[in-house]
Design an enzyme around this catalytic site. Structure first.
Site, PDB file in Angstrom:
ATOM      1  N   THR A 262      39.625   8.974  61.523  1.00 23.62           N
ATOM      2  CA  THR A 262      38.633   8.154  62.217  1.00 23.62           C
ATOM      3  C   THR A 262      39.268   6.999  63.003  1.00 23.62           C
ATOM      4  O   THR A 262      40.448   6.701  62.855  1.00 23.62           O
ATOM      5  CB  THR A 262      37.611   7.594  61.204  1.00 23.62           C
ATOM      6  OG1 THR A 262      38.327   7.016  60.114  1.00 23.62           O
ATOM      7  CG2 THR A 262      36.698   8.681  60.708  1.00 23.62           C
TER       8      THR A 262
ATOM      9  N   SER B 180      37.998  -1.830  63.267  1.00 25.34           N
ATOM     10  CA  SER B 180      37.472  -0.929  64.282  1.00 25.34           C
ATOM     11  C   SER B 180      38.543  -0.830  65.361  1.00 25.34           C
ATOM     12  O   SER B 180      38.849  -1.809  66.025  1.00 25.34           O
ATOM     13  CB  SER B 180      36.176  -1.495  64.864  1.00 25.34           C
ATOM     14  OG  SER B 180      35.744  -0.685  65.917  1.00 25.34           O
ATOM     15  N   ARG B 181      39.144   0.371  65.490  1.00 26.98           N
ATOM     16  CA  ARG B 181      40.325   0.482  66.351  1.00 26.98           C
ATOM     17  C   ARG B 181      39.999   0.519  67.831  1.00 26.98           C
ATOM     18  O   ARG B 181      40.819   0.141  68.652  1.00 26.98           O
ATOM     19  CB  ARG B 181      41.130   1.718  65.965  1.00 26.98           C
ATOM     20  CG  ARG B 181      41.775   1.554  64.617  1.00 26.98           C
ATOM     21  CD  ARG B 181      42.654   2.715  64.258  1.00 26.98           C
ATOM     22  NE  ARG B 181      42.892   2.679  62.822  1.00 26.98           N
ATOM     23  CZ  ARG B 181      42.559   3.608  61.969  1.00 26.98           C
ATOM     24  NH1 ARG B 181      41.970   4.703  62.401  1.00 26.98           N
ATOM     25  NH2 ARG B 181      42.794   3.490  60.694  1.00 26.98           N
ATOM     26  N   VAL B 182      38.835   1.004  68.193  1.00 26.46           N
ATOM     27  CA  VAL B 182      38.526   1.088  69.624  1.00 26.46           C
ATOM     28  C   VAL B 182      37.279   0.312  70.025  1.00 26.46           C
ATOM     29  O   VAL B 182      37.016   0.096  71.194  1.00 26.46           O
ATOM     30  CB  VAL B 182      38.376   2.558  70.103  1.00 26.46           C
ATOM     31  CG1 VAL B 182      39.665   3.316  70.004  1.00 26.46           C
ATOM     32  CG2 VAL B 182      37.287   3.273  69.331  1.00 26.46           C
TER      33      VAL B 182
END
Lengths: 507, 131
Positions: free
Chosen positions: A344, A370-372
């Site tokens: 994810t 939250s990476r993006v």
């Protein structure tokens, strides 16, 4: 005349004598929802096969002299020696807007007693995820309506954000809140008549859950008016393992229809731990080699191919995935959690300790990421809540040290006080998502010190009071925040004026 | 009973290959294989023989078509079916007629895993499953 009739009769004779070729096999064993079939020499991997009595199955194991099929239906009807036929088709489920407001099983059959599904299209359950060229990077926000998430762990359309935590920590609640918030946004957006507005449709996939829980979820969505924008795909605990294994893929197919047709969709897989268990059961019965924790070697691929189907497509729509994983005693390093974490684009980690302390949603800010999503965060949220994550992390560190003694300097005390207020501010009851403009106002009030001096226990109520005040008296201002999506000096002044008015009435 | 090992499976496959001449089961070859097995019995002879029997039966089924029919079938029709199947599968096919009144009318031909359905009962079943 007679020649004409003879011609027609010849044509009919040709039709009626046409032989239909079928490739067949014979059941040799049936156990735990899996049938071993000898024959079926031309069956393809993942092809649908037909058992007697209208029961269908999928060919999952193609061995040299035997085919392993998972049975999607009543296994008790089948016996050794029964004939099985290939169908030449891949398993498909009905898709389209006709499914909105409906509850279906893993095969797309209605289970809500509201009659047949109005759908003319079907999508294959197993489909290869969109490739690199078809994709576009995540840049549009998907608001969950949960302040702690929207301000610190933002999610974008097309992102895969894992919700992870022990049992009873509020994982499903976060997902349901997000679905309800999409419905709330959809209603406002569609009423505004804005041609650029893109509604988000939701798909909730319940895997291995108690029927009572699924009913409760449907009731919560119905009560919030969110069911009309939602499709429920249910494979409850009473269903066989094959249906539980297929349900997320069916949900993904339903979501892909929205994405392929230029719409945005959100899919919740609740939960993938039970999905992995169902797949393990099938694999063990199929005698596939087992690996760590007895899961088969391809359990990672099972989840990666499922979650890769969530994407934002160039020139089309998006599919955002919120998979849920249940941990045991907070162990995120177990096999399935680590797999899904690595697949994810970030995770929302829920902690039992926080939940028991009354901090709900029990989001652990330190472990969540939250990476993006930050690329998709709107400017107003960045402006008001940009520093919150750092402040909260600092607070947690200081709070841990503060336990050892009370002799603290003024600055530390102020930081602790502010941190406590942030924690209180982010407390939010279940099934009551907050719109992004109200979130902005609530956090703006924090930045401007409107909660300072208020008893800590009253911060949550004060924030709710501010929101009620704005909803009742400053609707136009809220619309302006929503449409501008950024704070300028003029807008800031208006919010301050409104907050002052609130302060004077609540003094 | 322990599972049939991959080694035993390969051995049976070898025996089946030895039993064929031009892709067809030869009774002389089968007799030769059986004589060899009697003289040099492998471990788990019974299991090997059972697997060999199953494999030879499957091979024979590839060249033998069972024609189920409701009502009489002319010998010419059976030869025509044998010729058509022989052409399709690229090997000589023999036919065996078997009356089956449950078909109501028409015929059903079964060869190996394939079934050619041209009976009224089959068409009715197809209609029922399509609805």
């Amino acid at each position: 005349m007679s020649t004409v009739l003879a011609q027609i009769e010849q044509q009919i004779a040709k039709l009626s004598s046409a032989a239909v070729r079928k490739n067949t096999g014979v059941i040799t064993t049936v156990a735990d929802g899996v049938a071993k079939v000898s024959g079926l020499s031309e069956v393809m991997y993942n092809e649908m096969v037909a058992f007697p009595g209208g029961v269908i199955g999928i060919a999952l194991n193609l061995a040299e002299d035997e085919v392993g099929c998972v049975v999607l239906g009543d296994v008790s009807q089948l016996k050794q020696g029964d004939e099985v036929q290939t169908t030449g088709k891949l398993l498909s489920v009905p898709v389209g807007k006709g499914l909105l407001g409906r509850a279906v099983d893993a095969l797309g059959n209605a289970i809500d007693g509201k009659g047949p599904i109005a759908s003319t299209e079907a999508y294959p359950v197993e489909k290869i995820a969109p490739g690199i060229m078809a994709r576009k990077s995540v840049s549009q926000p998907l608001f969950t309506g949960i302040q702690a998430i929207d301000s610190m762990i933002p999610i974008g359309r097309g992102q895969r954000e894992l919700i992870i935590g022990d049992r009873g920590t509020g994982k499903t609640t976060i997902a349901i809140d997000t679905i309800i918030n999409q419905a709330n946004i959809n209603r406002v957006g569609l009423a505004s008549g804005d041609p650029k507005f893109r509604p988000v449709y939701s798909i909730y996939v319940a895997i291995g859950q108690k029927n009572s829980n699924i009913v409760r979820t449907i009731a919560a969505l119905e009560a919030a008016g969110a069911l009309e924008f939602t499709v429920i795909v249910a494979a409850p605990a009473a269903d066989n393992a094959a249906n539980q294994y297929l349900a997320p893929f069916s949900g993904a197919a339903i979501g892909e229809w929205f994405m392929e047709n230029g719409m945005d969709a959100l899919i919740v897989y609740d939960d993938l731990s039970k999905h992995a268990v169902a797949y393990r059961q099938i694999s063990l019965i199929l005698k596939r080699p087992s690996g760590r924790e007895a899961y088969p070697g391809d359990v990672f691929y099972l989840h990666s191919r499922l979650l890769e189907r969530a994407a934002r497509l160039d020139g089309k729509g998006s599919l955002t995935a919120l998979p849920i994983i249940e941990t045991l005693a907070g162990d995120v390093s177990a096999y399935i959690p680590t797999n899904v974490i690595s697949i994810t684009d970030g995770q929302i980690f829920l902690e039992t300790d926080l939940f028991n302390q009354g901090i709900r949603p029990a989001v652990s800010v330190g472990l969540s990421v939250s990476r993006v999503g930050s690329a998709a965060q709107i400017k107003v949220t960045k402006q008001v809540g940009g520093k919150l994550k750092g402040e909260l992390a600092q607070f947690r560190e200081l709070a841990a040290f503060a336990q050892f003694g009370s002799d603290l300097d003024a600055k530390t005390k102020a930081q602790l006080d502010r941190g406590s207020r942030i924690v209180e501010l982010f407390k939010q009851p279940a099934f009551s998502p907050i719109s992004i403009e109200l979130q902005a106002v609530t956090i703006f009030a924090l930045q401007k010190g409107y909660y300072d001096g208020i008893d800590l226990k009253k911060v949550t109520a004060t924030a709710a009071s501010i929101r009620e005040f704005f909803k009742a008296r400053h609707d136009a201002l809220l619309t302006e925040i929503r449409t501008k999506a950024a704070l300028d000096k003029d807008l800031e002044a208006k919010i301050v004026a409104a907050l002052d008015a609130w302060k004077s009435t609540n003094a | 009973m322990a599972a049939f090992s991959a080694k035993s499976r390969a051995f049976v496959k070898q025996l089946v290959q030895l039993s064929l001449i031009d892709g067809r089961v030869s009774s002389e070859q089968v007799a030769g294989v059986l004589a060899y097995l009697e003289k040099n019995p492998p471990a788990r002879l019974q299991a090997v023989l059972l697997a060999y029997h199953k494999a030879i039966a499957a091979e024979l089924a590839k060249s033998e078509a069972r024609v189920e029919h409701a009502g009489p079938v002319a010998p010419e029709a059976l030869s025509a079916i044998a010729a058509a199947l022989g052409k399709r599968y690229g090997r000589a096919v023999t036919t065996t007629a078997k009356p089956n009144p449950a078909l109501l009318a028409g015929i059903r031909v079964r060869i190996a895993d394939d079934v050619y359905e041209s009976s009224v009962a089959g068409q009715l079943q197809a209609l029922a499953s399509a609805s």
